[in-house]
Write a protein that holds these residues in place. Structure first.
Motif, mmCIF file in Angstrom:
data_model
loop_
_atom_site.group_PDB
_atom_site.id
_atom_site.type_symbol
_atom_site.label_atom_id
_atom_site.label_comp_id
_atom_site.label_asym_id
_atom_site.label_seq_id
_atom_site.Cartn_x
_atom_site.Cartn_y
_atom_site.Cartn_z
ATOM 1 N N ARG A 173 0.878 -1.179 0.000
ATOM 2 C CA ARG A 173 0.000 0.000 0.000
ATOM 3 C C ARG A 173 0.918 1.233 0.000
ATOM 4 O O ARG A 173 1.551 1.539 1.006
ATOM 5 C CB ARG A 173 -0.878 0.019 1.232
ATOM 6 C CG ARG A 173 -1.981 1.072 1.122
ATOM 7 C CD ARG A 173 -2.553 1.451 2.470
ATOM 8 N NE ARG A 173 -3.340 0.395 3.086
ATOM 9 C CZ ARG A 173 -4.023 0.591 4.215
ATOM 10 N NH1 ARG A 173 -4.022 1.782 4.800
ATOM 11 N NH2 ARG A 173 -4.707 -0.405 4.757
ATOM 12 N N ILE A 174 1.004 1.905 -1.130
ATOM 13 C CA ILE A 174 1.946 3.026 -1.237
ATOM 14 C C ILE A 174 1.260 4.362 -0.989
ATOM 15 O O ILE A 174 1.916 5.388 -0.833
ATOM 16 C CB ILE A 174 2.622 3.061 -2.633
ATOM 17 C CG1 ILE A 174 1.559 3.234 -3.733
ATOM 18 C CG2 ILE A 174 3.453 1.816 -2.857
ATOM 19 C CD1 ILE A 174 2.149 3.617 -5.061
ATOM 20 N N ASP A 189 -2.295 6.216 1.017
ATOM 21 C CA ASP A 189 -3.508 6.085 1.829
ATOM 22 C C ASP A 189 -4.110 7.487 1.997
ATOM 23 O O ASP A 189 -3.523 8.352 2.651
ATOM 24 C CB ASP A 189 -3.152 5.478 3.201
ATOM 25 C CG ASP A 189 -4.401 5.176 4.022
ATOM 26 O OD1 ASP A 189 -5.507 5.574 3.603
ATOM 27 O OD2 ASP A 189 -4.256 4.551 5.097
ATOM 28 N N TRP A 234 1.880 8.914 1.878
ATOM 29 C CA TRP A 234 2.419 8.044 0.832
ATOM 30 C C TRP A 234 3.884 7.705 1.081
ATOM 31 O O TRP A 234 4.582 8.419 1.822
ATOM 32 C CB TRP A 234 2.252 8.677 -0.554
ATOM 33 C CG TRP A 234 3.007 9.952 -0.803
ATOM 34 C CD1 TRP A 234 4.293 10.072 -1.203
ATOM 35 C CD2 TRP A 234 2.500 11.273 -0.652
ATOM 36 N NE1 TRP A 234 4.623 11.397 -1.333
ATOM 37 C CE2 TRP A 234 3.532 12.156 -1.003
ATOM 38 C CE3 TRP A 234 1.281 11.810 -0.264
ATOM 39 C CZ2 TRP A 234 3.379 13.557 -0.963
ATOM 40 C CZ3 TRP A 234 1.128 13.199 -0.233
ATOM 41 C CH2 TRP A 234 2.167 14.049 -0.581
ATOM 42 N N ALA A 235 4.290 6.622 0.468
ATOM 43 C CA ALA A 235 5.691 6.189 0.501
ATOM 44 C C ALA A 235 6.003 5.569 -0.848
ATOM 45 O O ALA A 235 5.471 4.510 -1.185
ATOM 46 C CB ALA A 235 5.900 5.170 1.605
ATOM 47 N N VAL A 236 6.813 6.262 -1.619
ATOM 48 C CA VAL A 236 7.127 5.768 -2.968
ATOM 49 C C VAL A 236 8.627 5.821 -3.198
ATOM 50 O O VAL A 236 9.320 6.681 -2.630
ATOM 51 C CB VAL A 236 6.429 6.631 -4.057
ATOM 52 C CG1 VAL A 236 4.940 6.377 -4.065
ATOM 53 C CG2 VAL A 236 6.727 8.103 -3.877
ATOM 54 N N ARG A 266 -1.990 4.452 6.896
ATOM 55 C CA ARG A 266 -0.906 3.469 6.933
ATOM 56 C C ARG A 266 -0.460 3.142 5.515
ATOM 57 O O ARG A 266 -1.314 2.971 4.619
ATOM 58 C CB ARG A 266 -1.395 2.196 7.613
ATOM 59 C CG ARG A 266 -0.333 1.104 7.741
ATOM 60 C CD ARG A 266 -0.849 -0.061 8.564
ATOM 61 N NE ARG A 266 -1.973 -0.737 7.937
ATOM 62 C CZ ARG A 266 -1.857 -1.682 6.997
ATOM 63 N NH1 ARG A 266 -0.668 -2.024 6.566
ATOM 64 N NH2 ARG A 266 -2.918 -2.262 6.489
ATOM 65 N N VAL A 267 0.833 3.085 5.303
ATOM 66 C CA VAL A 267 1.376 2.610 4.022
ATOM 67 C C VAL A 267 2.502 1.626 4.312
ATOM 68 O O VAL A 267 3.042 1.606 5.427
ATOM 69 C CB VAL A 267 1.919 3.761 3.134
ATOM 70 C CG1 VAL A 267 0.792 4.669 2.689
ATOM 71 C CG2 VAL A 267 2.987 4.551 3.857
ATOM 72 N N THR A 268 2.823 0.841 3.299
ATOM 73 C CA THR A 268 3.936 -0.091 3.470
ATOM 74 C C THR A 268 5.031 0.229 2.462
ATOM 75 O O THR A 268 4.741 0.677 1.344
ATOM 76 C CB THR A 268 3.477 -1.551 3.247
ATOM 77 O OG1 THR A 268 2.728 -1.615 2.032
ATOM 78 C CG2 THR A 268 2.624 -2.033 4.391
ATOM 79 N N ALA A 327 7.634 -1.305 0.232
ATOM 80 C CA ALA A 327 7.885 -2.647 -0.303
ATOM 81 C C ALA A 327 9.131 -2.736 -1.136
ATOM 82 O O ALA A 327 9.537 -3.817 -1.532
ATOM 83 C CB ALA A 327 6.708 -3.097 -1.139
#
Lengths: 676, 279
Positions: free
Chosen positions: A658-659, A661, B194-196, B271-273, B275
């Motif tokens: 999940r990038i 939210d 976000w997390a990119v 929440r973000v992950t 990866a």
């Protein structure tokens, strides 16, 4: 102090009433025909000549005075119509806040916009300039309804799909860049190129530039219609009535006011048709210029929109054929119309076979195929009819709206019968092939109603209204003229009914057209709705699309729902995928309760780099019956929203991240290469 | 005596008529030349404003004229010199021709391998206008048929006032609608997290971002948790503000979780992950 405020308000209200009464009085003066017998001689006549002018000059002065009064009445009606636009803005604001008064205000505003202008445009003693002014104001007033509906950006489906091509052209400077949702848009680049050109030359935002281009096209449409009907009927008044009837077609208010290629192309096609008709009557010296202008505009239509270009070519071919059949049509005119038909057909064919054919077939093929299949199934008794006035299962229009819609269809059918008889008489007397061609076009109206018996045919029927009404407008205007003549022949008391009856009929046609063309939830802005174009555009959706534009590789392949698909396409620069991949429906990615095996197969087969999940789809029934696209399982049959567990499954899948939210909207990276 | 008057007057009248015609023709020629110069001037000024990147307030009216009106009007006047005043019909013809010219010019630019950008399009549209203006100026004036005087909006004060008032009312309605629509958008309160990956192969660094749409200043607690540990910090953001920071991989290989908490809301609020393979 507290006592003064009500006094001031009362004074203001009185002043407003007096002003409105004055405006209405000016309109009424023209409507009841007092201008033909002015109560006192025109002032200029007395001052300059003391009444010793020759009779022809006197007539000129009287006509001038009548024209002046007509212009004043048209301008007064325009001012009244502008108040209608203000009421519409208030109605839309009420709709955004979900206040019940929004709908009555909406209908009231429409009547305030249309009726005063119609009274002036159709009055007996009004010159062409005043009629045209009233008609242009009517066209722009109805365009303003669309503008106040979405005043801060494009929101309609076709607008957002077009916006992608516009932004591609704006950023790359190249034409024919692929549009992943509607492949034909880049191959009909007239709207994109003029909008981008206007935006870059003026420095205005693309949205404002687009509004200006479509506004200009609206003016062209109204003037071209008036000129076309004038040539067909030989009467300014009939032409004005016909133009107003055309404006009641289901697509005039929104569909042909939206930022999409047909909104530009159809007005140009109408003007090209007028130019060809005028070519036969024009003076020898003017013919080359008119021919060159017609050719230029026809070329513009050909690169603007497929259906408009085909319609123009078909109309010119029909005009040439009818001209050939009518014996008294001069040979010169036959040759000119024939040459115009051949040339326009050649241009259309060259563009289709040389440039845009494959893309056009991809866009229109399924629409026509499904409509035809549905009709065949219906004829064989294998499928039932679609219930009218129901956008989705469980959603039905209010009873009054259904009645008005059916009433407008009945009125048009009746007018078609009465008007056709009049048209044949006029066409014989005036040797006018154009009149006959428009009557033949009007005869296709009942066939478009048959298409509405199926869901697939409804879209085809919707898309034909703006073309069919070009003929229907004239026939209905002739019918209105015949009824008015009959009423006047019954004596003064009955004759007085003509105006109220005419206005009532116009109100029914207008309201019926809108009811048929647009479901209630689509006519005004309002709170977020699942599955509906303009109402699915939300701040959260726009924010997610802007994130995608800033942070994700451009043109990444994604899957998402119908509402976010348009935003991700237009503002996010993503390439949304829909339909079938490896024999599986892309929406199955979201409906399936588990990620294996179907969603994983679809993601890998369709190389989907990102999945955009909107949790609101699990809380609300879709307004249109579909959540993702037509290929989704149980499309238009679901009676409950998407299963929340099916949307929550992605968090538990190893390899998906999940990038993003945003609360309701979540974006998952699949690990597939971003650009396929 | 009275019977002789017409015969005596006749040559004089004929002469006067001829003289009037000559004067009228001269006026028309001058009028045509003036109009050609005016059209050329508008096109050139609009072109200069575009190429020099003038302020929008200057470019907008000139650009609208250059794209939507001037080329078409010049072409229409070249084709029909007898049409002198700008009526609704001639306005529509001018706009239709201008739109068609703009669309075809863009197509021509693309076919020639040139970029379809404002500057190039402005050059083509100005060139079309100048060519047509030159044609108007050079062309022998064709005498148009006499037209009866018609009232125009420019000469009629009351209609012009009404129309101006209508334009003001419509403009105000659109402006108020715009304010309402923007306010409606702002009524949706939410926060983005976000997390990119920053870029392909950029040493595995991740860009973290938070954007506040809550309608006022908010203080968030950001927590990053990985296989080897966790870290946390507070961020205060004004409404509409964005916070971004690169996240280096201090928490070992494997997925990391970034959570955002906001007082008064369920935890975690967002929440973000992460990866990407953190090295």
């Amino acid at each position: 102090m507290s006592a003064r405020v009500p006094k001031r308000r009362a004074g203001g209200a009185v002043a407003l009433v007096v002003a409105l009464t004055g405006l209405v009085a000016r309109i009424e003066r023209v409507a009841v025909g007092r201008t033909s017998t002015p109560s006192r001689p025109p002032r200029r006549l007395n001052v300059r000549s003391g009444g010793r002018r020759p009779p022809d000059r006197l007539r000129g002065e009287r006509r001038g005075t009548a024209d002046h009064r007509g212009l004043t009445a048209a301008a007064a009606a325009t001012l009244l119509a502008s108040l209608g636009v203000a009421i519409m803005a208030a109605a839309d604001e009420a709709a955004r806040r979900d206040i019940a008064v929004a709908a009555p205000l909406y209908w009231g505003a429409l009547l305030v916009i249309v009726l005063p202008l119609a009274v002036v445009a159709c009055a007996r003693e009004v010159g062409p300039p005043a009629r045209l002014l009233a008609l242009i104001a009517l066209g722009l007033g109805l365009y303003a309804v669309k503008v106040v509906h979405s005043p801060d950006g494009f929101t309609f489906n076709d607008e957002l799909q077009t916006l992608r091509s516009v932004r591609d052209l704006d950023t790359t400077g190249r034409m024919f860049v692929e549009n992943p949702l509607v492949r034909s848009y880049p191959y009909y680049p007239a709207l994109s190129s003029t909008t981008v050109g206007l935006a870059q030359i003026t420095g205005l935002p693309i949205f404002v530039a687009g509004l200006c281009v479509i506004g200009a096209a609206r003016v062209v449409a109204v003037v071209a219609l008036f000129a076309l009907y004038r040539a067909a009927a030989g009467s300014d008044r009939v032409a004005a009535i016909a133009t107003i009837v055309y404006a009641t077609n289901p697509n005039f208010l929104y569909f042909d006011g939206q930022f999409a290629y047909e909104s530009l192309a159809l007005p140009l096609a109408l003007l090209a048709l007028v130019a060809v008709v005028r070519l036969g009557d024009a003076h020898r010296r003017r013919r080359p210029a008119i021919a060159a202008g017609a050719l230029l505009v026809t070329a513009g239509v050909v690169v603007a929109h497929h259906l408009s270009a085909w319609w123009l070519a078909a109309m010119l071919i029909a005009l040439a054929l009818v001209s050939g059949v009518i014996r008294r049509v001069p040979e010169r005119r036959r040759l000119m119309v024939g040459a115009a038909a051949a040339l326009s057909t050649a241009l259309v064919a060259a563009w289709y076979f040389g440039v845009a054919g494959a893309a056009t077939r991809t866009e229109l093929g399924p629409t026509f195929r499904t409509a035809t299949d549905a009709l065949v199934e219906l004829a064989r008794g294998r499928a039932g009819t679609k219930p009218p006035f129901s956008a989705a299962p469980g959603r039905s229009d209010p009873v009054l709206e259904k009645l008005v819609g059916l009433g407008s269809v009945a009125l048009l059918g009746l007018a078609l019968l009465v008007g056709l008889w009049q048209v044949v008489r006029v066409a014989q007397r005036r040797r006018s092939p154009l009149t006959l061609v428009l009557a033949l076009l009007a005869l296709t109206y009942p066939a478009t109603l048959v298409l509405r018996l199926t869901q697939a045919g409804t879209e085809a029927s919707n898309r034909s209204a703006e073309f069919v009404f070009v003929g229907l407008g004239l026939v209905v205007a002739f019918a209105a003229g015949a009824v008015g003549h009959w009423l006047r022949s019954r004596g003064p008391a009955v004759a007085r009914l003509a105006l109220p009856l005419g206005l009532a009929g116009l109100a029914v046609l207008l309201a019926g057209g809108i009811t048929i063309g647009f479901p209630p939830f689509e006519r005004q802005p309002g709170p977020y709705l699942v599955g509906q174009g303009s109402r699915s555009v939300s701040a959260e959706g726009k924010a997610a699309a802007q994130f995608a534009a800033q942070s994700l590789p451009p043109r990444s392949r994604i899957a998402t729902d119908a509402g976010n698909r348009l935003l991700m396409l237009a503002y996010g620069g993503m390439n949304p995928q829909a339909g079938i991949a490896s024999g599986l429906a892309v929406p199955d990615v979201f409906f399936s309760p588990t990620y294996d095996p179907v969603p994983r197969t679809v993601v890998e087969a369709d190389k989907l780099a990102y999945l955009v999940v909107d949790l609101r789809l699990s809380r609300q029934l879709s307004a249109t019956g579909t959540y993702y696209d037509r290929e989704e399982p149980l499309a238009r049959q679901r009676t409950s929203p998407v299963d929340p567990a099916a949307l929550a499954k992605f968090d538990a899948v190893p390899g998906l991240a999940r990038i993003y939210d945003g609360g309701n909207i979540r974006i998952f990276g699949t690990g597939e290469p971003p650009v396929g | 005596m009275a019977a002789n008057l017409p015969a005596l007057d006749a040559p004089d009248l004929a002469f006067a008529d001829a003289a009037r015609r000559v004067r009228t023709l001269g006026r028309r020629r001058r009028s045509g030349a003036r109009e050609a110069v005016a059209l050329a001037a508008v096109a050139l000024v609009a072109l200069a404003a575009t190429l020099l990147d003038a302020p929008v307030a200057v470019r907008a009216p000139l650009g609208l004229a250059l794209v939507l009106l001037v080329p078409g009007h010049a072409l229409a006047r070249l084709g029909d010199p007898s049409r002198r005043s700008l009526t609704a019909v001639s306005l529509a013809i001018a706009m239709a021709l201008s739109l068609s010219v703009a669309a075809l010019a863009a197509l021509g630019l693309d076919a020639a391998g040139l970029s379809v950008v404002g500057d190039n399009l402005a050059v083509v549209l100005a060139a079309v206008t100048l060519a047509a203006a030159a044609g108007i100026a050079a062309r022998r004036t064709v005498a148009g048929h006499a037209r009866s005087p018609r009232p125009t909006l420019a000469r009629s004060r009351m209609p012009a006032l009404f129309l101006a008032a209508a334009a003001v009312v419509v403009g105000a309605s659109v402006a108020l609608s715009h304010v309402g629509a923007v306010a409606d958008d702002r009524a949706d309160h939410f926060t983005e997290l976000w997390a990119v990956p920053t870029a392909a192969g950029a040493s595995g660094a991740v860009q973290l971002g938070v954007r506040n749409h809550e309608g006022g200043s908010r203080t968030y607690r950001l927590t990053v948790a990985g296989p080897r540990g966790a870290g946390a910090g507070e961020i205060t953001l004004a409404d509409g503000a964005t916070w971004t920071a690169p996240l280096d991989p201090p928490f070992g290989r494997g997925p990391a979780t970034v959570t955002l908490d906001l007082a008064g809301h369920a935890s975690p609020y967002r929440r973000v992950t992460v990866a990407v393979p953190l090295s």
